[in-house]
Design an enzyme around this catalytic site. Structure first.
Site, PDB file in Angstrom:
ATOM      1  N   SER A   1       0.838  -1.183   0.000  1.00 51.54           N
ATOM      2  CA  SER A   1       0.000   0.000   0.000  1.00 51.54           C
ATOM      3  C   SER A   1       0.886   1.250   0.000  1.00 51.54           C
ATOM      4  CB  SER A   1      -0.940  -0.046   1.207  1.00 51.54           C
ATOM      5  OG  SER A   1      -1.916   0.959   1.162  1.00 51.54           O
TER       6      SER A   1
ATOM      7  N   ASP B   1      -7.606  -4.826  -6.725  1.00 52.59           N
ATOM      8  CA  ASP B   1      -7.073  -3.957  -5.672  1.00 52.59           C
ATOM      9  C   ASP B   1      -7.284  -2.489  -6.048  1.00 52.59           C
ATOM     10  OD1 ASP B   1      -5.539  -2.517  -3.838  1.00 52.59           O
ATOM     11  OD2 ASP B   1      -3.885  -3.946  -3.872  1.00 52.59           O
TER      12      ASP B   1
END
Length: 275
Positions: A142, A200
């Protein structure tokens, strides 16, 4: 014989090494005692923690990372954050870019500021631990993936101009402008691996065209297989299949696919399939 969780003799790309880097990225979410316990299990004798807290209005609470030092390998892993904490911030295209490492291009202002807060300590630790020509790796999930990529760029483009042996990111957001992306792709060919798990949501932010991804995509499809590339039409079909896998909550797929556990599981299965 059971393979080590982290093989310090590895320098080149493999699914098993990618799994090791994903585990290291996941470990960045744990507390300091857990990091130190894992370091011992993985054969790393030295550990250094890096943390800096921020004050409002900066949208992040802190930057967290750790560095492991072994006889043959050094790993710095950056902690990420939840998609909900990133979404509004990364969708804001009004924040001015920050000059890129060594004057190459531009990067997202928030990512640059988050890395800057810990970079002097990370750089000093890598220099201290690298007393035997150890291989150097950066990893993160991330936000941590963006910081890992920028850390690699800073190490290469700024003094001491040491190119890391590998940068592995998982669910990394778009981090830089096209100029830095081109220079990074050239410098890190065969060293950068950017994993994206199906739908994602975080790699879809911040918006193009200001920000771009670096190359070396490793795409994990809706069935968990890892691809070195994914054609446009094939990728669209596979993403659609991922969205319809949960008919009760298709919109949650982008968040569910972002969890670091999903990346670790997919790579565990892929690596096991090669044994």
């Amino acid at each position: 014989m059971t393979s080590p969780l982290v093989d310090q003799h590895t320098t080149g790309y493999s699914l098993r090494h990618a799994l090791s880097m994903a585990r290291a990225a996941a470990l960045a979410y744990e507390d300091e005692p857990a990091v130190e316990a894992a370091a011992g299990e993985w054969g790393f004798a030295r550990v250094r923690h890096h943390r800096t807290a921020f004050q409002p209005p900066f949208p992040l609470r802190d930057t967290q990372a750790y560095t492991l030092g072994g006889e043959r390998m050094i790993i710095t892993a950056f902690r990420g954050t939840e998609p909900a904490e990133l979404r509004d911030w990364l969708s804001d295209a009004t924040t001015p870019p920050w000059p890129g490492p060594g004057g190459r291009g531009y990067v997202h202002h928030g990512f640059a500021q988050a890395l800057e807060a810990v970079w002097p300590r990370v750089l000093a630790t890598v220099a201290e631990f690298r007393d035997n020509g150890q291989a150097v790796f950066f990893t993160g999930h991330s936000l941590g993936g963006a910081l890992a990529m920028l850390a690699g760029a800073r190490l290469h483009f700024e003094d001491p101009r040491l190119t890391p042996d590998g940068v592995y990111t998982f669910g990394q957001p778009r981090t830089c402008d096209p100029g830095l992306a081109r220079e990074f792709n050239t410098a890190f060919a065969g060293r950068m691996y950017r994993f994206v798990n199906n739908n994602d949501i975080v790699p879809q932010l911040p918006p193009e065209p200001v920000f771009r991804h670096v190359s070396a995509l490793r795409y994990i499809d809706s069935r968990g297989a890892v691809h070195n590339t994914m054609p446009l039409l094939g990728g669209l079909f596979d993403r659609g299949r991922g969205l319809t896998a949960d008919l009760l909550a298709p919109a949650a797929d982008g968040v569910r696919d972002h969890f670091i556990g999903a990346y670790v599981t997919a790579l565990e299965n892929a690596a096991a399939g090669q044994d």
